[in-house]
Design an enzyme around this catalytic site. Structure first.
Site, short mmCIF file in Angstrom:
data_model
loop_
_atom_site.label_atom_id
_atom_site.label_comp_id
_atom_site.label_asym_id
_atom_site.label_seq_id
_atom_site.Cartn_x
_atom_site.Cartn_y
_atom_site.Cartn_z
N ASP A 165 -21.53 -67.06 64.54
CA ASP A 165 -21.59 -68.15 65.52
C ASP A 165 -22.78 -69.09 65.33
OD1 ASP A 165 -19.46 -66.71 66.54
OD2 ASP A 165 -20.60 -65.83 68.19
N TRP A 218 -14.00 -68.02 61.95
CA TRP A 218 -14.48 -67.73 63.29
C TRP A 218 -15.36 -68.87 63.82
CZ3 TRP A 218 -15.66 -61.93 64.63
CH2 TRP A 218 -14.49 -61.18 64.47
N ASP A 252 -12.69 -69.21 71.83
CA ASP A 252 -13.93 -69.98 71.94
C ASP A 252 -13.73 -71.47 71.65
OD1 ASP A 252 -14.60 -67.32 71.86
OD2 ASP A 252 -16.13 -67.52 70.31
#
EC number: 3.2.1.26
Length: 596
Positions: free
Chosen positions: A180, A115, A54
């Site tokens: 996220d 992340w 990502d």
């Protein structure tokens, strides 16, 4: 390039010295590290080696562009416990220098991975990162990090406060389904807001959190969006768009007139990105779609790209007043191939996004900087007729590293294939598979054959085909990979989507295709439909690729205009120069300030 004043020249030279001397720059990779390979891209963003996925936290700050990305520093494979934030900087969004990782899994609140997340510029020009940490208990929590020295143009060091996490795992969310955080936006009440993806009581949800200080966050009672059918969604992106014109807006822009909002979600079940245009009420933190008939299941929303694209992330480029999109294009062959190459994953070429005049769809187009890479141009075609079965080569360009723009003129739609069953039009990808480039049609297929071998045994077909249902015409755009490679073990689907435009009105359709070795990005109808593909032809190991324009319809079409350019190779993270690994002088990383 605009002429720089004396102060800017001095700043540029100072920045060059910083880059040339910093230990944060990765040293010149070995020959194996650089993977000087026929499939390695020349102008798409990718690290020198190892795994990336990502895009995270793209931003423009102090005259520099920054791109962070999910990165495994130790392997070309994804590894849940080894994900860090890679970090690269650029002066032009084309040429990039890799710095040391910005975030690494070194604390209890991110011990098992740093992340995805986003970057926000806080008051006082302080860059902040919100990201998901996989903590020591392997639960997903939201953390904050701040630039240690905001005046450093490279933002090389980041601090993770000990008070993390700033958002703990909610009681109604499973430990592996809370992640996220988006770019923050400032409401008219002075509170910061972010969107976070979660699964709440089995329902895919986009949660909203508010904060006064970017440290203490409270969850809004109602989600921004919820879908019981979609499964887990990821990488939420809520951003404003102007109702008129192509200019971008700051993420905090709001107002009753002249502003719409876009909600983009990435769906795990399909590995696709979907979006909806609508209105956002920051008093209630509610999003109202402009096309409610599409329903709450975001899989029925508009597709951002009909091909191999996922986990997209946009940012407002204040330098050029535009909204720019990045996205991950994963490899489509095997993990064994990833290991053999030493790298995996690229980012799509940056795209400018704006709202179409219909107020319902986004238009996407490669950022204008790509034109500075254009070198040799093929002969300009105008009015060339393509008869039934025509295949004409476009000579004079390096066909594996090119930018092609073509406009097709359709003399008549009388021969368009009739479709009586409307259900056949519900799955454009399946339709592209059934009606590939080799299947003779009425109006179409016509388009390009790219990354083609001289005998055409290998080729990737990017094309259009027109269908007629009752008295309406539907324009299908396809990228057919079924003949893209003779290799086994390669994913070779036919991608497709309908171009939302009235082909009956002007009877012209434009196609732009960026070719970069293993990446083919195509933009149909001025960016109304986009298809990203990864291709792995075998012939590139021993011979050059070819580029063709073709028509396999029963009616002739005209090439109203065709231009194709060689594209130069950008300097992307592979540090070049002398044996000390200094930055190449050609790498333009100067701040972009101007003086009178």
């Amino acid at each position: 390039m605009a002429r720089l004043g004396l102060a800017v020249c001095a700043a540029s030279f100072h920045l060059f010295l910083l880059l040339a001397s910093t230990s944060s720059l990765r040293r010149a990779p070995t020959e194996a590290d650089t993977a000087n390979h026929a499939r390695r891209t020349a102008y798409h963003f990718q690290p020198a080696k190892n795994w990336q996925n990502d895009p995270n936290g793209p931003m423009y700050h102090n005259g520099m562009y920054h791109l962070f990305y999910q990165y495994n520093p130790h392997s070309a494979l994804w590894d849940i416990g080894n994900l860090s934030w890679g970090h690269s900087v650029s002066g032009d969004l084309l040429n990039w220098a890799a710095l040391d990782t910005a975030l690494d899994p070194t604390s209890p609140f991110d011990a098992n991975g740093c992340w995805s997340g986003s970057a926000t510029i806080l008051p006082g020009a302080l860059p902040a990162i919100l990201y998901t940490g996989i903590d020591a208990s392997k639960e997903q929590v939201q953390n904050v990090a701040f630039a240690k020295n905001p005046s450093d143009p490279l933002l090389r060091e980041w601090e993770k406060p000990a008070y993390n996490p700033v958002i703990a795992l909610p009681a109604d969310v499973p430990g592996d389904k809370f992640r996220d955080p988006s770019t923050a936006w400032l409401g008219r009440d002075g509170l910061w807001r972010i969107a976070v993806s979660a699964e709440v009581d089995g329902v895919a949800s986009t949660l909203v959190y508010r904060s006064k200080d970017f440290v203490r966050w409270e969850r809004n009672a109602a989600p921004l969006h919820a879908s019981r059918a979609a499964g887990m969604v990821e990488c939420p992106d809520l951003f404003p768009v102007a109702e008129r014109g192509e200019d971008g807006l700051d993420t905090s822009a709001n107002g009753a007139g002249g502003v719409r909002h876009v909600l983009k979600l990435s769906v795990m079940d399909t590995l696709q990105d979907y979006y909806m245009v609508g209105t956002y009420d920051d008093a209630a933190d509610a999003f109202s779609p402009a096309e409610p008939e599409r329903g709450d299941d975001c899989r029925s929303w508009r597709r951002l790209d009909y091909g191999h694209l996922y986990a997209s992330k946009s940012f407002f480029d204040v330098r050029k007043n535009r909204r720019v999109l990045w996205a991950w294009a994963n490899e489509s062959d095997s993990q064994a191939d990833d290991v053999a190459r030493g790298w995996s994953g690229v980012q799509t070429f940056p795209r400018k996004m704006w709202l179409a005049k219909d107020g319902k769809q986004l238009l996407q187009w490669p950022i204008e900087e790509i034109e500075t890479l254009r070198r040799k141009r093929a002969g300009l075609w105008r009015g060339t007729r393509l008869g039934v079965g025509a295949v004409q080569e476009i000579v004079g360009v390096a066909s594996s590293q090119a930018d092609v723009e073509v406009v097709f003129k359709i003399p008549s739609l009388e021969e368009a294939e009739r479709v009586d069953d409307p259900n056949r039009l519900l799955d454009p990808q399946k339709l592209c598979g059934e009606k590939g480039a080799a299947v003779r049609g009425g109006v179409g297929p016509f388009g390009l054959l790219v990354m083609a071998s001289g005998d055409l045994h290998e080729h990737t077909a990017v094309f259009f085909r027109v269908f007629r249902h009752h008295d309406k015409y539907k324009l299908l755009m396809c990228t057919d990979l079924t003949k893209s490679s003779t290799r086994a073990g390669v994913y070779k689907p036919a991608y497709g989507g309908f171009v939302d435009m009235d082909i009956d009105d002007h009877k012209t359709i434009s196609l732009r295709t960026l070719i970069d070795h293993s990446v083919v990005e195509s933009f149909g109808g001025g960016g109304r439909a986009c298809i990203t593909a990864r291709v792995y032809p075998e012939h590139v190991a021993t011979s050059s690729s070819h580029l063709y324009v073709f028509n396999n319809g029963s009616d002739a079409v005209k090439v109203a205009k065709l231009e194709a350019w060689d594209l130069a190779t950008a300097t992307v993270n592979v540090v070049v120069g002398d044996h000390h690994g200094l930055v190449a002088p050609a790498l333009e990383l100067e701040p972009t300030r101007t003086t009178q």
